[in-house]
Scaffold this motif. Structure first.
Motif: not given
Length: 443
Positions: A242, A381, A385, A387
């Protein structure tokens, strides 16, 4: 051979001797449309035999002067609260960013928004199609833009009615309109073919990036399950991590355009990311506005270094969600308003990540999480996250260099085609100007 006379307007020069110069209001009626309250918009969304299209500025194509009649709302034919425009009436945007630029001639009855003005022919001496082309010419355009006033920027139907326009005899109007119809159709066909080619090249570039960034360059490499259902397999020796494990995150300066000055430290804000410098920014080539050097003391955390990434945190459409730029030079600069800064925490090859962030793989992860209606917002945020596939550093460099070479060739073709489109648009403008000012031998 035409004889000419002085128009009395210095920048216009001479016009055909037998042409008149008259006010638009003597030959056409002009009136605004009607707006719909936001609370009532749900009532006007169904198309059936008893309704007619409600045309907004967005429904008019600025390049081809055409109208999408089925892109919005519909009004009952019997609804007396809305003024109507009819076949062969002209709709002209008179307010906002598209004032004077969006112009179309109707081929059916419609209702329309108040930012549009209906120009309805009331004279047997006027050809509506000629007036439609005249509105696109320099004589009308100069009049229009010299009269724009107000915070939003607009011109009233009454003002337009008092504008002068050039009036040839009716038969000559028809000849000019037919001539321009034929020429503009050919130009439109040319542009459509070039835009289709542009689209194919952009798809080809995107497919190349997507394939290379997820499978690498070695076609014989052993693969493993990526752990991401819709993606499938990736090279066995690649990692999946991530962004929060690879980058630290920060914010750009909390400023507005009013904070820009004529000299100081360059500053990249979300507008430049979206429109001017996507994917890469090199200050030895690219130009930016400046902010005060005092921010060096006040906001040092917003100062960027080579290899940093800057994401726009808002977008007007879902396609722009995830737009970013990568800093390519060592010249000090700031991230500006509506931006998120990503600084590498570990050694990476930044050009590889520039292609990775531009891939559908990363874009789709961001688009699935952004929120908004008219403006789509991206948060730290969401980005944390995301990937990513991480090949070894040397392989990152190989992939990046391969894509750089291939994409440069595609980009060169894209630039060439865009230039061709711009040139043909300029030719169209010149053609219309010459024809509606009587300076062209139609034979």
């Amino acid at each position: 051979m035409k004889n000419f006379k002085n128009s009395g307007i210095e920048w216009l020069g001479e016009i055909p001797e037998h042409w008149e110069m008259v006010k638009i209001k003597y030959f056409a009626n002009l009136y605004n449309g009607d707006s719909i309250k936001d609370s009532d918009k749900g009532k006007y969304c169904i198309a059936d035999n008893d309704t007619i299209p409600y045309i907004a500025t967005k429904d008019i194509d600025i390049i081809f002067n055409s109208i999408n009649y089925y892109n919005g709302m519909f009004i009952k034919k019997t609804d007396a609260n809305f003024k109507k425009a009819y076949k062969e009436c002209i709709l002209l945007c008179i307010e906002g960013a598209n004032a004077g630029k969006k112009i179309a001639i109707l081929n059916q009855e419609v209702c329309f928004v108040n930012k549009l003005c209906c120009v309805k022919n009331k004279s047997t001496e006027l050809n509506s199609k000629f007036l439609f082309y005249f509105f696109q010419g320099i004589f009308f355009q100069n009049n229009f833009f010299s009269n724009i006033k107000g915070l939003i920027g607009g011109v009233t139907p009454e003002q337009i009615g008092n504008f002068l326009f050039l009036l040839p005899p009716l038969k000559e109007q028809e000849q000019i309109a037919n001539f321009l119809d034929e020429k503009c159709e050919k130009i439109q066909n040319f542009i459509e073919k070039k835009e289709k080619l542009l689209s194919l090249l952009q798809e080809q570039k995107q497919a190349l990036i997507n394939e290379t960034i997820t499978k690498g360059l070695d076609k014989n490499v052993k693969l493993k399950n990526s752990g991401i259902e819709w993606l499938g397999e990736i090279p066995e020796h690649w990692e999946v991590r991530k962004l929060k494990m690879l980058f630290s995150f920060g914010n750009g300066l909390n400023i507005t355009k009013a904070d820009f000055i004529s000299f100081g430290i360059p500053c990249i804000s979300y507008g430049e990311i979206h429109s001017k410098y996507p994917c890469r920014l090199d200050l030895s080539v690219h130009k930016l506005p400046f902010v005060s050097e005092t921010y060096l003391n006040d906001k040092p955390q917003s100062l960027l270094s080579k290899g940093d990434f800057v994401f726009a945190d808002t977008s007007e459409d879902i396609e722009g969600s995830g737009n970013f730029t990568c800093i390519q030079s060592n010249i000090p600069l700031f991230a500006g308003y509506h931006t998120i800064i990503l600084r590498p925490k570990t050694q990476i090859y930044s050009l590889y990540f520039s292609f990775l962030f531009d891939s559908i793989f990363v874009r789709n992860q961001i688009r699935e999480k952004v929120w908004g209606v008219k403006v789509f917002s991206i948060t730290k945020s969401i980005l944390k996250e995301v990937q990513c596939f991480i090949p070894p550093l040397k392989e990152q460099e190989q992939i990046a260099n391969f894509l750089d070479e291939k994409c440069e060739k595609i980009d060169s073709l894209i630039t060439k085609i865009k230039k061709q489109i711009e040139l043909i648009k300029e030719y169209k403008t010149t053609l219309i100007n010459e024809a509606v000012c009587g300076r062209m031998d139609l034979k």
